[in-house]
Design a protein around this motif. Sequence first.
Motif, mmCIF file in Angstrom:
data_model
loop_
_atom_site.group_PDB
_atom_site.id
_atom_site.type_symbol
_atom_site.label_atom_id
_atom_site.label_comp_id
_atom_site.label_asym_id
_atom_site.label_seq_id
_atom_site.Cartn_x
_atom_site.Cartn_y
_atom_site.Cartn_z
ATOM 1 N N GLU A 1 15.445 5.164 -2.142
ATOM 2 C CA GLU A 1 15.746 4.267 -3.040
ATOM 3 C C GLU A 1 14.062 4.816 -2.551
ATOM 4 O O GLU A 1 12.455 5.079 -2.166
ATOM 5 N N ARG A 2 13.569 4.525 -4.166
ATOM 6 C CA ARG A 2 11.897 4.186 -4.843
ATOM 7 C C ARG A 2 11.300 3.343 -4.021
ATOM 8 O O ARG A 2 11.370 2.449 -4.315
ATOM 9 N N SER A 3 9.668 3.876 -3.826
ATOM 10 C CA SER A 3 8.985 2.546 -3.614
ATOM 11 C C SER A 3 9.094 2.184 -5.054
ATOM 12 O O SER A 3 9.557 1.813 -5.930
ATOM 13 N N SER A 4 7.885 0.861 -5.136
ATOM 14 C CA SER A 4 7.531 -0.454 -6.100
ATOM 15 C C SER A 4 6.794 0.856 -7.061
ATOM 16 O O SER A 4 6.513 1.745 -7.368
ATOM 17 N N SER A 5 7.193 -0.120 -8.828
ATOM 18 C CA SER A 5 6.059 0.820 -9.701
ATOM 19 C C SER A 5 5.538 -0.525 -9.751
ATOM 20 O O SER A 5 4.827 -1.364 -8.837
ATOM 21 N N ALA A 6 4.576 -0.797 -11.489
ATOM 22 C CA ALA A 6 3.319 -1.528 -11.282
ATOM 23 C C ALA A 6 3.913 -1.875 -13.221
ATOM 24 O O ALA A 6 3.933 -1.024 -13.597
ATOM 25 N N LEU A 7 3.528 -3.073 -13.296
ATOM 26 C CA LEU A 7 3.056 -3.300 -14.739
ATOM 27 C C LEU A 7 1.395 -3.932 -14.714
ATOM 28 O O LEU A 7 1.264 -4.695 -14.224
ATOM 29 N N ILE A 8 1.111 -3.107 -15.642
ATOM 30 C CA ILE A 8 -0.401 -3.365 -15.878
ATOM 31 C C ILE A 8 -1.246 -3.676 -17.130
ATOM 32 O O ILE A 8 -0.751 -3.005 -18.077
ATOM 33 N N PHE A 9 -1.675 -4.837 -16.995
ATOM 34 C CA PHE A 9 -2.416 -4.932 -18.625
ATOM 35 C C PHE A 9 -3.987 -4.795 -18.106
ATOM 36 O O PHE A 9 -4.654 -5.127 -17.297
ATOM 37 N N TYR A 10 -4.209 -4.083 -19.173
ATOM 38 C CA TYR A 10 -5.965 -3.756 -19.012
ATOM 39 C C TYR A 10 -6.878 -4.732 -20.764
ATOM 40 O O TYR A 10 -6.211 -4.333 -21.484
ATOM 41 N N ALA B 1 10.110 4.628 -0.940
ATOM 42 C CA ALA B 1 10.100 3.464 -0.371
ATOM 43 C C ALA B 1 9.703 3.281 1.327
ATOM 44 O O ALA B 1 10.551 4.086 1.976
ATOM 45 N N SER B 2 9.151 2.820 1.601
ATOM 46 C CA SER B 2 9.199 2.806 3.490
ATOM 47 C C SER B 2 9.748 1.161 3.574
ATOM 48 O O SER B 2 9.194 1.220 4.488
ATOM 49 N N TYR C 1 0.932 -1.184 -0.052
ATOM 50 C CA TYR C 1 0.089 0.137 -0.006
ATOM 51 C C TYR C 1 0.718 1.433 0.121
ATOM 52 O O TYR C 1 0.238 2.551 0.025
ATOM 53 N N ASN C 2 2.106 0.960 0.505
ATOM 54 C CA ASN C 2 2.931 2.198 -0.174
ATOM 55 C C ASN C 2 4.074 1.803 -0.426
ATOM 56 O O ASN C 2 5.319 3.013 -0.050
ATOM 57 N N GLY C 3 4.496 0.964 -1.487
ATOM 58 C CA GLY C 3 5.282 0.699 -2.880
ATOM 59 C C GLY C 3 6.490 0.131 -1.863
ATOM 60 O O GLY C 3 7.477 0.075 -2.511
ATOM 61 N N SER C 4 6.517 -0.343 -0.443
ATOM 62 C CA SER C 4 7.786 -1.575 -0.273
ATOM 63 C C SER C 4 7.370 -3.196 0.261
ATOM 64 O O SER C 4 6.458 -3.823 -0.171
#
Length: 488
Positions: free
Chosen positions: A301-310, A437-438, A194-197
Amino acid sequence: MPKAIVVGAGIGGIATAIRLSAKGYDVSVFEANSYAGGKLHSKKVDGYRFDLGPSLFTMPHFVDELFRLHQKNPVDHFQYIRKEVLCNYFWDDGVKFSAKANKEDFIDDASRVFNEPSENIKNYLLRSKKKYDLTASLFLEKSLHKLGTYISRETLKAIFQIGKLDIGQSLNTSNKNTFKNDKLVQLFNRYATYNGSSPYQTPGIMSMIPHLEMHYGTFFPKGGMHQITESLVELAKNVGVNFYFNEAVERIVVANNKAGGIESINGNYDADVVVSNMDIYPTFKKLLSRERQPKKVLVQERSSSALIFYWGISKNFKELDLHNIFFSGDYEKEFEHIFKKKSLYQDPTVYINITSKEEPKDAPAGHENWFVMINAPGNYGQDWESLKNQSRKNIISKLNKILNIDIEKYIVSEFILDPKGIESSTSSYRGALYGAASNSKFAAFLRHPNFSRSIENLYFCGGSVHPGGGIPLCLLSAKIVDDLIPEA
């Protein structure tokens, strides 16, 4: 009337504009894109409507509050329904769990499905509430970077009970010390995303998040998530906020250590107050390149990202709801790939959001609109075409096994968004969804403050600064900025 300029029309920027208007400022919002909302945007393709970004809506009272600031009844402008089911969870071995929003039902069902003593679950949720109650006013609702925040009864209370916050251990360790069942540990570990960690790095205090879902509930805005953006932009315009779309800001003008306006691609604009809703990294690297750089913040450090298929799906699935999770068989390896290897694991956890379950017009009759997402590392120059192709195969294989179906033949429409695309369309550094990131116990204190220590009249809001990413925290960042800026 004093002037305020907001750089970026993300949800935090829009909320800030609405608040400053209520304070008596003449507010202008500058946005590089042709639309507002940032990640909170939507798209229609082949008869399907998709929310492109955030799909979970909690704490709607923060949205309602913006209407009330201007003496408007929120119900007349923005409506939502409360969900009875938080999420449906699926595992490869056939175990399924429908998480109810009602706390007592959740405890009873989880105890039965996972063969876990109900007292363990009940006590965990009580501790979750305790953590939130002790820290919300300190970590979420005020600037961590003002001395006055720490000179309060609430802060002293939190300090004296710091041992109850589980700051010194990871979320995974906290969960494993509580639950006997590995699937239940995995379910509660998920809240780190929920916070990309990573649940194996983020501190145990993050176990407060389940309390937010169960106490405040999860909701669906009528018209979809993008309706949050639409309704707030309409409110902003109605109260006199000016929007300048397709007008990228090139520089925040600073003279004598004071922000005095901006330079955009179309010209110069003066202001008494400037608020950047742009990701903090490009804010400093591009808009404040001549100013002293906050190096510790920028190298976080950056949070996670996402790969999204619509996917447009030519079938209805009764076993699925608005929110659905298909868990990885090895959660730890998945997060190791994301944060250590900057790659994607062959057995990813798959999240599917289907708004047509609540809003039938989001898909043709007998069809569903699937937002299919896996957690991903940020954009570090990976071969995204190869990763997308392999991940698509892995996702389909997983869904086929769990749903006992050949999902490929039902995919009749498709487009894809990867971290590179997220970075390009939203200016989020490396495509990170939540800024930093947290993944450490000090992460909350390391986020950039909502004001500049060296430049007067310069403020910051949005998911890359305090208190963090996600819709509720972005709205809280606007509230904190509002508290910091004097009345007009």
